[in-house]
Scaffold this active site. Structure first.
Site, PDB file in Angstrom:
ATOM      1  N   PRO A   1       0.833  -1.210   0.000  1.00  0.00           N
ATOM      2  CA  PRO A   1       0.000   0.000   0.000  1.00  0.00           C
ATOM      3  C   PRO A   1       0.863   1.253   0.000  1.00  0.00           C
ATOM      4  O   PRO A   1       1.872   1.317   0.697  1.00  0.00           O
ATOM      5  CB  PRO A   1      -0.783  -0.123   1.314  1.00  0.00           C
ATOM      6  CG  PRO A   1       0.043  -1.015   2.183  1.00  0.00           C
ATOM      7  CD  PRO A   1       0.748  -1.959   1.256  1.00  0.00           C
TER       8      PRO A   1
ATOM      9  N   ALA B   1      -3.379   3.218   2.096  1.00  0.00           N
ATOM     10  CA  ALA B   1      -4.066   3.399   3.382  1.00  0.00           C
ATOM     11  C   ALA B   1      -5.330   4.212   3.148  1.00  0.00           C
ATOM     12  O   ALA B   1      -5.280   5.340   2.655  1.00  0.00           O
ATOM     13  CB  ALA B   1      -3.156   4.112   4.372  1.00  0.00           C
TER      14      ALA B   1
ATOM     15  N   LEU C   1      12.976  -2.340   1.115  1.00  0.00           N
ATOM     16  CA  LEU C   1      14.227  -2.347   0.349  1.00  0.00           C
ATOM     17  C   LEU C   1      14.493  -3.689  -0.322  1.00  0.00           C
ATOM     18  O   LEU C   1      15.603  -4.206  -0.269  1.00  0.00           O
ATOM     19  CB  LEU C   1      15.403  -1.901   1.224  1.00  0.00           C
ATOM     20  CG  LEU C   1      15.400  -0.402   1.572  1.00  0.00           C
ATOM     21  CD1 LEU C   1      16.599  -0.038   2.447  1.00  0.00           C
ATOM     22  CD2 LEU C   1      15.403   0.467   0.300  1.00  0.00           C
TER      23      LEU C   1
ATOM     24  N   ARG D   1       8.479   1.434  -3.136  1.00  0.00           N
ATOM     25  CA  ARG D   1       9.248   2.344  -3.994  1.00  0.00           C
ATOM     26  C   ARG D   1       9.790   1.635  -5.228  1.00  0.00           C
ATOM     27  O   ARG D   1       9.859   2.225  -6.321  1.00  0.00           O
ATOM     28  CB  ARG D   1      10.407   2.946  -3.189  1.00  0.00           C
ATOM     29  CG  ARG D   1       9.946   3.939  -2.154  1.00  0.00           C
ATOM     30  CD  ARG D   1      10.994   4.212  -1.123  1.00  0.00           C
ATOM     31  NE  ARG D   1      11.264   3.055  -0.295  1.00  0.00           N
ATOM     32  CZ  ARG D   1      12.071   3.051   0.764  1.00  0.00           C
ATOM     33  NH1 ARG D   1      12.699   4.153   1.109  1.00  0.00           N
ATOM     34  NH2 ARG D   1      12.239   1.959   1.475  1.00  0.00           N
TER      35      ARG D   1
ATOM     36  N   TYR E   1       0.466   4.516  13.329  1.00  0.00           N
ATOM     37  CA  TYR E   1      -0.907   4.999  13.216  1.00  0.00           C
ATOM     38  C   TYR E   1      -1.744   4.421  14.356  1.00  0.00           C
ATOM     39  O   TYR E   1      -1.214   3.793  15.271  1.00  0.00           O
ATOM     40  CB  TYR E   1      -1.446   4.709  11.807  1.00  0.00           C
ATOM     41  CG  TYR E   1      -0.630   5.437  10.760  1.00  0.00           C
ATOM     42  CD1 TYR E   1      -0.562   6.833  10.763  1.00  0.00           C
ATOM     43  CD2 TYR E   1       0.126   4.757   9.812  1.00  0.00           C
ATOM     44  CE1 TYR E   1       0.216   7.532   9.834  1.00  0.00           C
ATOM     45  CE2 TYR E   1       0.910   5.437   8.881  1.00  0.00           C
ATOM     46  CZ  TYR E   1       0.956   6.823   8.902  1.00  0.00           C
ATOM     47  OH  TYR E   1       1.739   7.503   8.002  1.00  0.00           O
TER      48      TYR E   1
ATOM     49  N   GLN F   1      -6.076  -1.369   1.974  1.00  0.00           N
ATOM     50  CA  GLN F   1      -5.609  -1.231   3.354  1.00  0.00           C
ATOM     51  C   GLN F   1      -6.541  -0.266   4.093  1.00  0.00           C
ATOM     52  O   GLN F   1      -6.686   0.882   3.686  1.00  0.00           O
ATOM     53  CB  GLN F   1      -4.172  -0.705   3.389  1.00  0.00           C
ATOM     54  CG  GLN F   1      -3.602  -0.698   4.810  1.00  0.00           C
ATOM     55  CD  GLN F   1      -2.227  -0.087   4.887  1.00  0.00           C
ATOM     56  OE1 GLN F   1      -2.009   1.007   4.372  1.00  0.00           O
ATOM     57  NE2 GLN F   1      -1.300  -0.772   5.519  1.00  0.00           N
TER      58      GLN F   1
ATOM     59  N   CYS G   1       0.254   5.489   0.007  1.00  0.00           N
ATOM     60  CA  CYS G   1      -0.541   6.710  -0.044  1.00  0.00           C
ATOM     61  C   CYS G   1      -0.042   7.590  -1.180  1.00  0.00           C
ATOM     62  O   CYS G   1       1.169   7.729  -1.368  1.00  0.00           O
ATOM     63  CB  CYS G   1      -0.369   7.516   1.245  1.00  0.00           C
ATOM     64  SG  CYS G   1      -1.263   6.827   2.613  1.00  0.00           S
TER      65      CYS G   1
ATOM     66  N   ARG H   1      -1.228  -5.627   8.766  1.00  0.00           N
ATOM     67  CA  ARG H   1       0.151  -5.149   8.630  1.00  0.00           C
ATOM     68  C   ARG H   1       0.635  -4.660   9.984  1.00  0.00           C
ATOM     69  O   ARG H   1      -0.052  -3.865  10.642  1.00  0.00           O
ATOM     70  CB  ARG H   1       0.215  -4.025   7.604  1.00  0.00           C
ATOM     71  CG  ARG H   1       1.641  -3.592   7.339  1.00  0.00           C
ATOM     72  CD  ARG H   1       1.742  -2.657   6.173  1.00  0.00           C
ATOM     73  NE  ARG H   1       2.746  -3.160   5.246  1.00  0.00           N
ATOM     74  CZ  ARG H   1       3.406  -2.395   4.390  1.00  0.00           C
ATOM     75  NH1 ARG H   1       3.140  -1.113   4.281  1.00  0.00           N
ATOM     76  NH2 ARG H   1       4.319  -2.911   3.598  1.00  0.00           N
TER      77      ARG H   1
HETATM   78  C1  LIG Z   1       4.978   6.840  -1.370  1.00  0.00           C
HETATM   79  C2  LIG Z   1       4.801   5.841  -0.268  1.00  0.00           C
HETATM   80  C3  LIG Z   1       3.572   5.731   0.357  1.00  0.00           C
HETATM   81  C4  LIG Z   1       3.372   4.777   1.372  1.00  0.00           C
HETATM   82  N1  LIG Z   1       2.125   4.610   1.911  1.00  0.00           N
HETATM   83  C5  LIG Z   1       1.894   3.568   2.744  1.00  0.00           C
HETATM   84  C6  LIG Z   1       0.575   3.238   3.131  1.00  0.00           C
HETATM   85  O1  LIG Z   1      -0.406   3.817   2.676  1.00  0.00           O
HETATM   86  N2  LIG Z   1       0.417   2.211   4.007  1.00  0.00           N
HETATM   87  C7  LIG Z   1       1.482   1.494   4.491  1.00  0.00           C
HETATM   88  O2  LIG Z   1       1.288   0.569   5.286  1.00  0.00           O
HETATM   89  N3  LIG Z   1       2.735   1.772   4.090  1.00  0.00           N
HETATM   90  C8  LIG Z   1       2.952   2.750   3.216  1.00  0.00           C
HETATM   91  N4  LIG Z   1       4.225   2.979   2.747  1.00  0.00           N
HETATM   92  C9  LIG Z   1       5.297   2.039   3.116  1.00  0.00           C
HETATM   93  C10 LIG Z   1       5.426   0.980   2.034  1.00  0.00           C
HETATM   94  O3  LIG Z   1       4.225   0.210   1.895  1.00  0.00           O
HETATM   95  C11 LIG Z   1       6.603   0.028   2.307  1.00  0.00           C
HETATM   96  O4  LIG Z   1       6.342  -0.705   3.470  1.00  0.00           O
HETATM   97  C12 LIG Z   1       7.924   0.770   2.458  1.00  0.00           C
HETATM   98  O5  LIG Z   1       8.057   1.819   1.525  1.00  0.00           O
HETATM   99  C13 LIG Z   1       9.106  -0.189   2.289  1.00  0.00           C
HETATM  100  O6  LIG Z   1       9.068  -0.820   1.028  1.00  0.00           O
HETATM  101  P1  LIG Z   1      10.009  -0.291  -0.197  1.00  0.00           P
HETATM  102  O7  LIG Z   1      11.420  -0.330   0.306  1.00  0.00           O
HETATM  103  O8  LIG Z   1       9.753  -1.280  -1.321  1.00  0.00           O
HETATM  104  O9  LIG Z   1       9.579   1.087  -0.527  1.00  0.00           O
HETATM  105  C14 LIG Z   1       4.450   3.947   1.772  1.00  0.00           C
HETATM  106  C15 LIG Z   1       5.690   4.101   1.162  1.00  0.00           C
HETATM  107  C16 LIG Z   1       5.873   5.021   0.151  1.00  0.00           C
HETATM  108  C17 LIG Z   1       7.216   5.113  -0.518  1.00  0.00           C
END
Ligand SMILES: Cc1cc2nc3c(=O)[nH]c(=O)nc-3n(C[C@H](O)[C@H](O)[C@H](O)COP(=O)(O)O)c2cc1C
Length: 373
Positions: free
Chosen positions: A31, A65, A310, A333, A191, A108, A33, A239
């Site tokens: 997820p 979210a 990551l 990301r 949260y 979510q 945002c 989560r």
């Molecule tokens: C732009 C952005 C928005 C995010 N929004 C949420 C969200 O809505 N809910 C959530 O649980 N995590 C959110 N995260 C966290 C990601 O779901 C993820 O757990 C975190 O970025 C690590 O993964 P990655 O290294 O692949 O980015 C967000 C991350 C990014 C970069």
């Protein structure tokens, strides 16, 4: 990279079933945002953004979210699912995506607690004052602000907790009504539900604070309400943040107890993230830095575990599922940066992905069976 024909089928591209939810492969879109809603309603942005991700070849798309009450939005531009207008906007987005993609879609459900009423990240993300047109009074288990300069949240009354629990359940009803395949309850990243779990933010003296059992009580009540409201054959996952990365905070041992309690209540999967609760968290960032937490949780429960954080390289993702550290990987990301990541991973590992027929001619001639045609 050309496909090597005698490579074993990579685990990352094997199907996976959770309850009745059939995933084509082990890649889930986490997820994220995007702060592009108006009054909680999805806009054309969501159609474009989620639409492209739904064509990525991943096994599951998780919608960002989504607040269950207006005060549960992180920002005024967050998506919500709390009235007929927000439900109609979600339905429009989902119906359009469904015309062109059969990727399962999860949502979510969230309440941002004391981290609500914030500005957009690209405008600094600071708290917006309650009396500003884009802000409101935040609410949390205890009146402990996130930043010392923030207006403190209101301590939730039992009546308001009931209302929030019921709002989670009603959002699950709305999600089922528009055809969402799975609901993920957001109990991570500082949260509302995470702030009940952590002793750093939960200073209540009633039956919802103090012991681990008490701190878990409200998140488990919300889980039960959502599980009861969402169709019995559909997946409900949670989560969590497995640690606050801070002394005296929520930790891995408590996460295991929470995961076991969720599993006993019928939770279908757990998504293991970390952090987000305390302003002074110290996170040792490195590739797969959260995977060790997923591995420990996986050893303690039978339900499927999703590792996230990551995970950027195909071989890295393959190793996580092939060694059994987790059943699925979550990408955030990584897939924003490269929305065709599953295609590229399939090409690198010798797997196959679903692709829209409109794109079949894009397949390089060296990759005879990259696409499931
Ligand atoms: C732009 C952005 C928005 C995010 N929004 C949420 C969200 O809505 N809910 C959530 O649980 N995590 C959110 N995260 C966290 C990601 O779901 C993820 O757990 C975190 O970025 C690590 O993964 P990655 O290294 O692949 O980015 C967000 C991350 C990014 C970069």
């Amino acid at each position: 990279m050309p496909k090597v024909s005698n490579m074993p089928q990579p685990q990352l591209f094997t199907p996976f079933k959770i309850r009745n939810l059939e995933l084509e492969n082990r890649i889930t879109i986490a997820p994220m945002c995007t702060y592009s809603a108006v009054d909680g309603c999805m806009t054309d942005w969501h159609l474009i953004h989620l639409g492209q991700l739904a064509l990525s070849g991943a096994g599951l798309l998780t919608i960002e979210a989504t607040a269950v009450v207006p005060e549960g939005r992180i920002t005024y531009a967050d998506v919500g699912l709390y009235d007929d207008a927000t439900e109609t906007a979600l339905r429009r987005t989902l119906d359009s995506i469904r015309k062109w993609s059969d990727m399962p879609v999860a949502i979510q459900l969230a309440h941002a607690g004391r981290k609500a009423s914030s500005d957009l990240p690209w405008r600094g993300g600071g708290q917006i004052a309650a009396d500003h047109k884009d802000g409101w009074q935040t609410e949390a288990p205890s009146p402990v602000p996130f930043k010392s300069t923030d207006n403190a949240p209101t301590e939730l009354s039992r009546e308001r907790m009931d209302a929030i629990r019921d709002a989670f359940a009603m959002a699950a009803v709305r999600a089922a009504r528009v055809g969402i395949d799975s609901v993920q309850i957001h109990a991570a990243h500082g949260y509302l539900l995470h702030s009940f779990l952590s002793p750093l933010t939960n200073q209540r003296t009633d039956e919802y604070g103090g012991s681990l059992e008490n701190r878990m009580r409200f998140p488990l009540e919300v889980f039960d309400a959502v599980r009861a409201a969402f169709p019995v054959d559909k997946v409900v996952s949670v989560r969590v943040s497995a640690t606050d990365w801070h002394d005296g905070g929520w930790n891995l041992e408590e996460t295991i107890e929470f995961a076991r309690a969720l599993e006993l209540r019928g939770c279908d999967a757990i998504n293991v993230s970390t952090g987000g609760l305390h302003i002074d968290q110290k996170i040792p960032l490195s590739p797969s830095y959260q995977v060790p937490f997923a591995r420990v949780v996986k050893a303690a429960v039978k339900m499927p575990v999703v590792a996230v954080g990551l995970i950027t390289e195909p071989a890295q993702a393959e190793a996580i599922v092939a060694t059994g550290d987790a059943d699925l990987v979550g990408l955030a990301r990584t897939i924003l940066y490269d929305p065709r990541w599953p295609w590229h991973a399939a090409a690198a590992l010798g797997g196959e992905v679903a692709a829209a027929p409109q794109y079949h001619r894009s397949q390089p001639s060296t990759l005879k069976s990259l696409f499931k045609i």
